[in-house]
Scaffold this motif. Structure first.
Motif, PDB file in Angstrom:
ATOM      1  N   LEU A  15      30.870   8.987   8.327  1.00 28.84           N
ATOM      2  CA  LEU A  15      30.910   9.535   9.690  1.00 28.84           C
ATOM      3  C   LEU A  15      30.140   8.682  10.683  1.00 28.84           C
ATOM      4  O   LEU A  15      30.526   8.604  11.858  1.00 28.84           O
ATOM      5  CB  LEU A  15      30.402  10.977   9.707  1.00 28.84           C
ATOM      6  CG  LEU A  15      31.293  11.992   9.001  1.00 28.84           C
ATOM      7  CD1 LEU A  15      30.721  13.399   9.147  1.00 28.84           C
ATOM      8  CD2 LEU A  15      32.729  11.943   9.510  1.00 28.84           C
TER       9      LEU A  15
ATOM     10  N   ARG B 282      30.918  19.195   9.185  1.00 30.56           N
ATOM     11  CA  ARG B 282      30.580  17.923   9.850  1.00 30.56           C
ATOM     12  C   ARG B 282      31.798  17.018   9.955  1.00 30.56           C
ATOM     13  O   ARG B 282      32.056  16.417  11.003  1.00 30.56           O
ATOM     14  CB  ARG B 282      29.463  17.204   9.088  1.00 30.56           C
ATOM     15  CG  ARG B 282      28.075  17.656   9.434  1.00 30.56           C
ATOM     16  CD  ARG B 282      26.990  16.676   8.984  1.00 30.56           C
ATOM     17  NE  ARG B 282      27.157  16.134   7.651  1.00 30.56           N
ATOM     18  CZ  ARG B 282      26.746  16.737   6.535  1.00 30.56           C
ATOM     19  NH1 ARG B 282      26.177  17.931   6.596  1.00 30.56           N
ATOM     20  NH2 ARG B 282      26.913  16.167   5.367  1.00 30.56           N
TER      21      ARG B 282
ATOM     22  N   ASN C 289      32.092   7.465  13.923  1.00 33.32           N
ATOM     23  CA  ASN C 289      31.572   7.771  15.254  1.00 33.32           C
ATOM     24  C   ASN C 289      31.356   6.528  16.112  1.00 33.32           C
ATOM     25  O   ASN C 289      31.457   6.590  17.333  1.00 33.32           O
ATOM     26  CB  ASN C 289      30.286   8.585  15.154  1.00 33.32           C
ATOM     27  CG  ASN C 289      30.542   9.985  14.630  1.00 33.32           C
ATOM     28  OD1 ASN C 289      31.625  10.540  14.790  1.00 33.32           O
ATOM     29  ND2 ASN C 289      29.548  10.553  13.978  1.00 33.32           N
TER      30      ASN C 289
ATOM     31  N   SER D 180      34.364  18.559  12.416  1.00 32.16           N
ATOM     32  CA  SER D 180      33.902  18.393  13.793  1.00 32.16           C
ATOM     33  C   SER D 180      34.127  16.960  14.281  1.00 32.16           C
ATOM     34  O   SER D 180      34.562  16.747  15.419  1.00 32.16           O
ATOM     35  CB  SER D 180      32.422  18.758  13.883  1.00 32.16           C
ATOM     36  OG  SER D 180      31.942  18.574  15.182  1.00 32.16           O
TER      37      SER D 180
ATOM     38  N   THR E  99      28.954  20.274   4.961  1.00 30.86           N
ATOM     39  CA  THR E  99      29.554  18.932   4.898  1.00 30.86           C
ATOM     40  C   THR E  99      30.983  18.962   5.429  1.00 30.86           C
ATOM     41  O   THR E  99      31.373  18.103   6.221  1.00 30.86           O
ATOM     42  CB  THR E  99      29.528  18.397   3.450  1.00 30.86           C
ATOM     43  OG1 THR E  99      28.167  18.350   3.014  1.00 30.86           O
ATOM     44  CG2 THR E  99      30.157  17.023   3.348  1.00 30.86           C
TER      45      THR E  99
END
Length: 137
Positions: A57, A89, A61, A92, A86
């Motif tokens: 991630l 996350r 990101n 999202s 997890t």
């Protein structure tokens, strides 16, 4: 006089920059955990530093603001073996990418998509089945 310019934000790793710069329309890029198998058919940029650093991630990101992602693939086993926090996350992070469709498929089928990718970025992530494949728009 030639003035040198140094990057101040975004991706600093020259190997990751080079790999991402070659991604074109409908090409795919794999972001994997530390234990993902080596694929001799595709270029691998290993940015793993230690257990858990960086994560899948973290890389997603950093890539997302400059990479037009149309599809994301993830192994369906991910949701079976990870805890709710997890899963939330990852969900999202995926939801924050406008217009990206998420497809869950069996891990064995996920791995069949890997050889067609432009490349693979290997992280230090230890999240079970936390690997993802991104397809550019």
């Amino acid at each position: 006089m030639l003035r040198r310019v140094m990057l101040k934000s975004g991706i600093f790793n020259p190997h990751v920059l080079d790999l991402v710069a070659r991604v074109r329309h409908t090409n795919t890029l794999v972001i994997s955990d530390w234990a993902f198998p080596f694929w001799p058919e595709i270029e691998t940029v290993d940015i793993s530093l230690t257990h858990g650093i960086p994560t899948v991630l973290d890389v997603l990101n950093v890539l997302a603001p400059n990479f037009q992602i149309g599809k994301i693939w993830q192994a369906e086993e991910f949701s079976k073996v990870n805890d709710a926090a997890t899963i939330a996350r990852f969900d999202s992070a995926f939801a924050a990418i406008e217009g990206a469709a998420v497809t869950k498929l069996p891990h064995v089928d996920f791995k069949k998509l890997v050889p067609g990718a432009i490349g693979l970025i290997r992280t230090g992530d230890a999240t079970p089945y936390g690997n993802i494949i991104l397809e550019s728009v």
